[in-house]
Design a protein around this motif. Structure first.
Motif, PDB file in Angstrom:
ATOM      1  N   ASP A  52      -3.650  -1.983   7.396  1.00  0.00           N
ATOM      2  CA  ASP A  52      -4.050  -1.246   6.205  1.00  0.00           C
ATOM      3  C   ASP A  52      -3.426   0.146   6.182  1.00  0.00           C
ATOM      4  N   ARG A  76      -0.058   0.011   4.795  1.00  0.00           N
ATOM      5  CA  ARG A  76      -0.110  -0.111   3.325  1.00  0.00           C
ATOM      6  C   ARG A  76      -0.567   1.185   2.663  1.00  0.00           C
ATOM      7  N   LEU A  77      -1.582   1.782   3.273  1.00  0.00           N
ATOM      8  CA  LEU A  77      -2.081   3.053   2.735  1.00  0.00           C
ATOM      9  C   LEU A  77      -0.981   4.103   2.695  1.00  0.00           C
ATOM     10  N   THR A  78      -0.178   4.122   3.749  1.00  0.00           N
ATOM     11  CA  THR A  78       0.893   5.113   3.834  1.00  0.00           C
ATOM     12  C   THR A  78       1.925   4.897   2.736  1.00  0.00           C
ATOM     13  N   GLU A  79       2.139   3.638   2.379  1.00  0.00           N
ATOM     14  CA  GLU A  79       3.066   3.368   1.274  1.00  0.00           C
ATOM     15  C   GLU A  79       2.510   3.937  -0.032  1.00  0.00           C
ATOM     16  N   THR A  80       1.213   3.763  -0.229  1.00  0.00           N
ATOM     17  CA  THR A  80       0.598   4.270  -1.457  1.00  0.00           C
ATOM     18  C   THR A  80       0.453   5.790  -1.419  1.00  0.00           C
ATOM     19  N   PHE A  81       0.120   6.316  -0.239  1.00  0.00           N
ATOM     20  CA  PHE A  81      -0.117   7.763  -0.112  1.00  0.00           C
ATOM     21  C   PHE A  81       0.799   8.340   0.971  1.00  0.00           C
ATOM     22  N   THR A 123      -6.794   9.619  -0.230  1.00  0.00           N
ATOM     23  CA  THR A 123      -6.899   8.162  -0.318  1.00  0.00           C
ATOM     24  C   THR A 123      -8.075   7.735  -1.196  1.00  0.00           C
ATOM     25  N   ASN A 124      -8.910   8.713  -1.562  1.00  0.00           N
ATOM     26  CA  ASN A 124     -10.121   8.419  -2.314  1.00  0.00           C
ATOM     27  C   ASN A 124     -11.105   7.567  -1.507  1.00  0.00           C
TER      28      ASN A 124
END
Ligand SMILES: *Cc1c(COP(=O)(O)O)cnc(C)c1O
Length: 446
Positions: free
Chosen positions: A7, A10-15, A320-321
């Motif tokens: 995760d 993936r999180l790093t890709e989004t943020f 990341t909210n």
């Protein structure tokens, strides 16, 4: 909820900011979804009236505080700190970072707050006074119109002795809760994280406070404290992660700051923005202050949080909210920092959701940089702080790098100095020496 390794990828890709957090580089997150305060205000669980009520409560207790803490005599029992200009420090910053700083630089001296020398004297003391008042009212010992000096009596102390106050802390909150609770007569237990400094534990024990030490970090100390307290019906737990009372105690500072700014003839309006930089641990202190400031100045005040590179929990939660659903350990950080007041791995979800949407942004600062700024402030202005309290000092440099000259031309910058005056001399000296050393390596590297 645990965030799994995959995760994080993936999180790093989004943020993408997470990548910088993982690499421990100093970084600045500008809130991409910042809302206008007028809009957001309607969704907030607290109001201006709540802050005014808190202010009145502190006024009612002022005669008592003046009686039992002689150091508050001068301010007639009001726990408040000066606001001062620090022009010499401003020049230092400009020269070391080769960055002109538009606008005036002020320091809010919460390190000088009476009773405990940290911002916690606002929230921590307020929450205990509120609890004591509630108890006394409920047991028909008090009415709002009374002279609150009656709290300084055997009758009240004996009454409060039946109750225990508990709190989890990295140090300063425990110090405040411990001091005021013991003064009122309560029994006190402070659950201290591994980061807590020895002198803070010693001081508390000398006041008759029970100190329980943990080998784990702040979140664990809070969790254990909460659990143990829930088993005792006579125990009141000050919940640093969720407390609205702490938050309101901090927020009162804004009403008073507004008066101080007016007395200094500092204008705050659309063309004269106020930038405020607040060191952030779990979030209650900076969140409460920011909330109060937003009530006073709306969108004319722009608030930034500042955290250590090793413990950027609020930045991570906001970006990341995910708020308190993610911790810095989840992205592989250790939450180890000399800035003990900011050594928090998981932010308050309550604070993130209440104040996050109206924050300007949040940035990180390295331990070395906090120490450098500590030594520079001591040299330039003769003011000695603890490392946590310097996190805000990078703010004016950072905003001047990021924002246009036009935006900042008539700005005022307030760096919130959150603690330091109670640090023992020998430890102050250690901090300073460390700062001088870090300054030398800074200059050698450039
Ligand atoms: C506690 C503390 C802060 C941050 O307050 P939080 O409510 O934990 O965010 C900042 N500076 C110092 C010196 C502190 O003790």
């Amino acid at each position: 909820m645990e965030i799994e390794k995959y995760d994080v990828v993936r999180l790093t890709e989004t943020f993408p900011v997470i990548k910088e957090l993982i690499q421990l580089t100093e970084t600045c997150w500008m809130n991409p979804n910042k809302q206008s305060f007028q809009l957001h205000k309607q969704k907030m669980p607290l109001t201006e009236q709540d802050v005014k009520d808190a202010e009145s409560r502190l006024d009612r207790f002022a005669p008592y505080l003046q009686n039992v803490f002689p150091e508050t005599k001068e301010t007639k029992g009001i726990i408040e700190s000066p606001l001062i200009a620090i022009p010499t420090m401003k020049s230092r910053l400009e020269s070391r970072f080769s960055q002109q700083i538009e606008g005036e630089l002020l320091l809010k001296c919460d390190h000088d707050l009476p009773i405990s020398g940290s911002i916690k004297a606002r929230g921590g003391i307020y929450e205990i006074l509120k609890y004591a008042e509630d108890l006394a009212i409920k047991h028909n010992m008090l009415s709002f119109e009374d002279d609150y000096r009656k709290f300084d009596s055997e009758k009240f102390r004996l009454f409060f002795q039946q109750y225990t106050i508990a709190v989890g802390s990295t140090g300063n909150l425990g110090l405040n809760i411990g001091i005021i609770s013991a003064k009122l007569g309560f029994q006190v237990t402070v659950h201290m994280s591994a980061d807590a400094k020895q002198w803070k534990k010693d001081l508390l024990r000398s006041k008759g406070v029970t100190v329980i030490e943990y080998t784990d970090d702040y979140s664990k100390a809070v969790e254990e404290g909460r659990k143990q307290s829930s088993l005792d019906p006579m125990c009141y737990f000050v919940d640093d992660e969720n407390s609205k009372h702490l938050f309101l105690g901090y927020a009162v500072s804004a009403i008073r700051l507004k008066k101080q700014l007016a007395a200094m003839k500092v204008k705050v309006d659309k063309n004269h923005p106020l930038f405020v930089y607040l060191p952030c641990g779990v979030g209650g202190g900076p969140g409460g202050v920011a909330f109060g400031l937003k009530l006073m100045y709306g969108d004319d005040v722009r608030c930034f949080f500042a955290e250590p590179t090793h413990a950027p929990c609020m930045l991570l939660g906001l970006a990341t909210n995910l708020h308190d659903k993610i911790s810095v350990q989840d992205i592989g950080l250790d939450n180890i920092t000399e800035a003990d007041g900011l050594a928090v791995g998981r932010p308050s979800g309550f604070v993130g959701q209440v104040i996050g949407p109206v924050l300007e942004g949040s940035y990180t600062i390295s331990d070395d940089e906090m120490h450098r700024l500590l030594a520079e402030l001591a040299d330039s202005e003769g003011i000695e702080l603890e490392p946590s309290a310097l996190a805000g000092m990078m703010g004016p440099v950072m905003t001047n790098r990021q924002l246009s000259r036009q935006t900042l031309e008539h700005a005022t910058h307030i760096v919130w100095a959150t603690g330091g005056s109670m640090v023992p001399l020998a430890i102050k000296k250690e901090y300073y020496e460390k700062g001088k050393l870090a300054l030398r390596s800074f200059y050698n590297a450039t």
